[in-house]
Design an enzyme around this catalytic site. Sequence first.
Site, PDB file in Angstrom:
ATOM      1  N   HIS A 367       0.791  -1.228   0.000  1.00 42.10           N
ATOM      2  CA  HIS A 367       0.000   0.000   0.000  1.00 42.10           C
ATOM      3  C   HIS A 367       0.821   1.273   0.000  1.00 42.10           C
ATOM      4  O   HIS A 367       0.277   2.344   0.260  1.00 42.10           O
ATOM      5  CB  HIS A 367      -0.891   0.048   1.248  1.00 42.10           C
ATOM      6  N   LYS A 558      -8.547  14.042   4.105  1.00 37.05           N
ATOM      7  CA  LYS A 558      -7.689  12.859   4.096  1.00 37.05           C
ATOM      8  C   LYS A 558      -6.774  12.973   5.306  1.00 37.05           C
ATOM      9  O   LYS A 558      -6.742  14.018   5.950  1.00 37.05           O
ATOM     10  CB  LYS A 558      -6.859  12.803   2.809  1.00 37.05           C
ATOM     11  N   ARG A 559      -6.029  11.934   5.627  1.00 43.58           N
ATOM     12  CA  ARG A 559      -5.097  12.055   6.743  1.00 43.58           C
ATOM     13  C   ARG A 559      -4.127  13.197   6.473  1.00 43.58           C
ATOM     14  O   ARG A 559      -3.802  13.505   5.324  1.00 43.58           O
ATOM     15  CB  ARG A 559      -4.334  10.728   6.937  1.00 43.58           C
ATOM     16  N   LYS A 564       0.950  14.300   1.318  1.00 46.01           N
ATOM     17  CA  LYS A 564      -0.351  14.660   0.736  1.00 46.01           C
ATOM     18  C   LYS A 564      -0.449  16.164   0.471  1.00 46.01           C
ATOM     19  O   LYS A 564      -1.284  16.614  -0.298  1.00 46.01           O
ATOM     20  CB  LYS A 564      -1.483  14.191   1.656  1.00 46.01           C
ATOM     21  N   THR A 668      -8.397   6.706  -2.425  1.00 51.48           N
ATOM     22  CA  THR A 668      -9.753   6.259  -2.714  1.00 51.48           C
ATOM     23  C   THR A 668     -10.719   7.432  -2.523  1.00 51.48           C
ATOM     24  O   THR A 668     -11.815   7.423  -3.086  1.00 51.48           O
ATOM     25  CB  THR A 668     -10.198   5.095  -1.811  1.00 51.48           C
ATOM     26  N   LYS A 672     -14.281   8.518  -4.588  1.00 53.64           N
ATOM     27  CA  LYS A 672     -15.567   8.880  -3.989  1.00 53.64           C
ATOM     28  C   LYS A 672     -16.049  10.214  -4.550  1.00 53.64           C
ATOM     29  O   LYS A 672     -17.234  10.391  -4.845  1.00 53.64           O
ATOM     30  CB  LYS A 672     -15.437   8.985  -2.459  1.00 53.64           C
TER      31      LYS A 672
HETATM   32  C1  LIG Z   1     -11.904   7.396   1.818  1.00 50.35           C
HETATM   33  C2  LIG Z   1     -11.420   7.776   3.165  1.00 50.35           C
HETATM   34  C3  LIG Z   1     -10.050   7.959   3.403  1.00 50.35           C
HETATM   35  C4  LIG Z   1      -9.020   7.857   2.312  1.00 50.35           C
HETATM   36  O1  LIG Z   1      -8.868   9.119   1.698  1.00 50.35           O
HETATM   37  P1  LIG Z   1      -7.669   9.454   0.695  1.00 50.35           P
HETATM   38  O2  LIG Z   1      -8.029  10.779   0.143  1.00 50.35           O
HETATM   39  O3  LIG Z   1      -7.688   8.375  -0.346  1.00 50.35           O
HETATM   40  O4  LIG Z   1      -6.428   9.457   1.489  1.00 50.35           O
HETATM   41  C5  LIG Z   1      -9.642   8.315   4.679  1.00 50.35           C
HETATM   42  N1  LIG Z   1     -10.528   8.466   5.679  1.00 50.35           N
HETATM   43  C6  LIG Z   1     -11.852   8.325   5.488  1.00 50.35           C
HETATM   44  C7  LIG Z   1     -12.781   8.541   6.631  1.00 50.35           C
HETATM   45  C8  LIG Z   1     -12.353   7.957   4.234  1.00 50.35           C
HETATM   46  O5  LIG Z   1     -13.666   7.796   4.064  1.00 50.35           O
END
Ligand SMILES: *Cc1c(COP(=O)(O)O)cnc(C)c1O
Length: 823
Positions: A367, A558-559, A564, A668, A672
């Site tokens: 990952h 995101k985190r 990032k 991911t 979304k």
């Molecule tokens: C989808 C999701 C992530 C992943 O987000 P990225 O932008 O791909 O890092 C992290 N936390 C939550 C709560 C999510 O729903």
Amino acid sequence: MTNQQGLDYTARPGSTVSGHELANQISQELRLGQEVEPSQATSAQVYKASAAVVRRQMVEAWQRGQSQMVQGHTRAVGYLSAEYLLGKQLPNALLNTGLEAPFQQAMQELGFEPDDIFAAEREPGLGNGGLGRLAACYIDSLSSEGVPAFGYGIRYQYGIFEQAFDQEGRQRELADTWLEEGEPWGFENFGRARRVSFGGSVVAEGDRRTWQPDWAVKAVPVDYMVPGYASGRVNTLRLWEAKAYQEFDLATFNQSDYIGAVVPKVKAETISKVLYPEDSTPQGKELRLEQQYFFVAASLADAIATFYPGEREPDLTTLPSKICFQLNDTHPVIGIPELMRLLMDEHGYGWDEAWSITTRVFNYTCHTLLPEALEEWPAQLIAHLLPRHWEIIQEIDRRFVADLQARQVSDEQIDRMRIVTKADQPKVRMAYLATVGGSYVNGVAELHSQLLKDVTLKDFSALFPEKFTNVTNGVTPRRFVRLANPRLSALISEGLGSDAWLSDLEQLKGLEALADDPSFVDKFIEVKRANKADFVAFAQRKYGFEIDPDTMFDSMIKRLHEYKRQSLKILAVIAQYAAVKSGQVDPRSLVPRTVIFGAKAAPGYAMAKETIQLINNVARVVNNDPQVAGALSVRFPWNYNIELAEHLIPATELDEQISQAGKEASGTGNMKFALNGSLTVGTLDGANVEIRSRVGADNFFLFGMQVEDVDRLYSEGYDPRAYYEADPRLKAAIDMVASGSFSEGERSTYRNLVEDWLSKDYFMTLADFSAYMDIQSEIDEAYRDQRGWARKAIINVANSGFFSSDRAVKDYLERIWHTGPQE
Ligand SMILES: *Cc1c(COP(=O)(O)O)cnc(C)c1O
């Protein structure tokens, strides 16, 4: 199986139940299970009763699936993951079982609002972010595709911390007490408890070596049902809880040592006490290795007991035809030596037979691309905690090195590839162990899998090219479109003429033609407007924010991680603000924006926490400055989790995927957003590459350096200060931070950030700044044409069907697991 109307009712275990019946069952559950009259019940009580009733509706399908799996000839999938970021269960279970409409009716009959009932559920936050959410999407899709599967993991008593902000805008972490008032979905299955041992030593008896551990805990499974969407299949998510064998030492207690009497209990339960709040970088903690071994050992033993029930000497040479295990990152890789140990020490197989079985049942998903995120355990720690496994790992390594020597691999290359490093304090490289000990290794997006082959695992892919493959990540359209965005879902179904897209997401392609249909575009605009209004209300209620719905909603959730590059976003906001303050930009010339951040930082990650503090203080300053009122505001709702994602994503118009090229494995969140009709501003990184090639370059705001540019700049020697000097917008932004504009004049508050930007900036935020600023005017320009923007967004939705986790699961079935739905 069909009912009198000829409908396949097994596909939706609950769909034969009427609203009235459901209301009766919930009332009964309230009266008998909770001793409360329905008219007096609180939302929390109704939620709990509803969960119990829905769970009961699934039991039959669950049991049928289990016995078919054990008796059948379809290979099952065991998904081994230290994290599952599930989100709320009730709405999802209702949707997947076909109980949504009866539940609406039942609530009406009982006089409750469904949304109040859903709000009573605490979301199980048993994961950090993307990796854990991916596991949750995959178990949903496995059930939806009808594949017999187990999710295996840990039932942490405390999940990902709850984030709060203090007066100064700093992150505070609070314990996530999600089990405080009980939890109605998990079923503690004491009959399937397993013993998991640690420590001790290895003794030789003849040529047999046996492990004599010196302590053990009881692993008790808590089973969650995982209903497929309209598939009739209900799989199991089995999360292990650690318990003490001797909960209470009466002798110690009787000597008045009341605390001492519960020490064994506390020690054992510590193992499943808390999720490590680390994202992508491992923390070399003994407890973490204990957690990993704990859940993997329990799961492997459980799988063998499931497929060979009651057999004292099972023929485990057939194991690869019964189940294959997917290792979700390196966290469960200790399973490889554990299976070798089980096969050799407990079942009497020789090395070669055990190795043949083992390498056929395991596969590994990597990952990351960050070298520091590839787990390496000190050999000494493994030897101390798992002495027999340490012997087996050394033997795997010895044989692997001998094999490389036989292939004439150079000594230098062999040293690079060793599973156990050659050093005074050797380490075990878990990614290498997984690569050697399994059949396939996959990355999580095309670009990532390519970089794995070319960089991270280059030596391995050169010698074993057949092991390497790609499966691009996906997300479940049930949770992230249908449940999160009911308005868009209804419009899609209207446009396509059915809701079949929910289990065949490529059908979204049919919307492309509608992007040029003015009445469809109007409806799409109306959906986004209504979703924005909903988010405004949610944010007002939950956070007390006053958000102007007539601004562009620009989200980065995101985190918080340097790679990032939340820094890039906040520097751009500051630069824009500075330009208005200095009179260079007329605020009325800008498209009014609400910039929304959501991000948790690992508690020990100082730079990430400083960035959070900066964002909060930029928000404080900007939002209180009348000069930019109406043009720019910044919001940072705290505690980013699935609930917030489900509210914000459908309302977002522009999403930020701006990592340094070559650092985000897939992402991911980007998927979304695309599926919910947001346009992306992003770099060519992770799955952005595939999103852009599908939705078309005209419908994606691309900027910044690519992987080759980044590599070149590293090798030329990167000097961030040159970029600071070269772009006055950047200089103004950094100077503002350094001079205390966002810390009430205090210059030291963001010292670490400023120093890092100007002297190191490993992820090259400054080098990408100008390109990022320049594309903002392009974005504004596009947004001014609201119908044109909507058209682009519709094209994004239409071309994102590929990013369903159903497709990802089918890719796994075809490329790695070589199995399919229950026969
Ligand atoms: C989808 C999701 C992530 C992943 O987000 P990225 O932008 O791909 O890092 C992290 N936390 C939550 C709560 C999510 O729903």
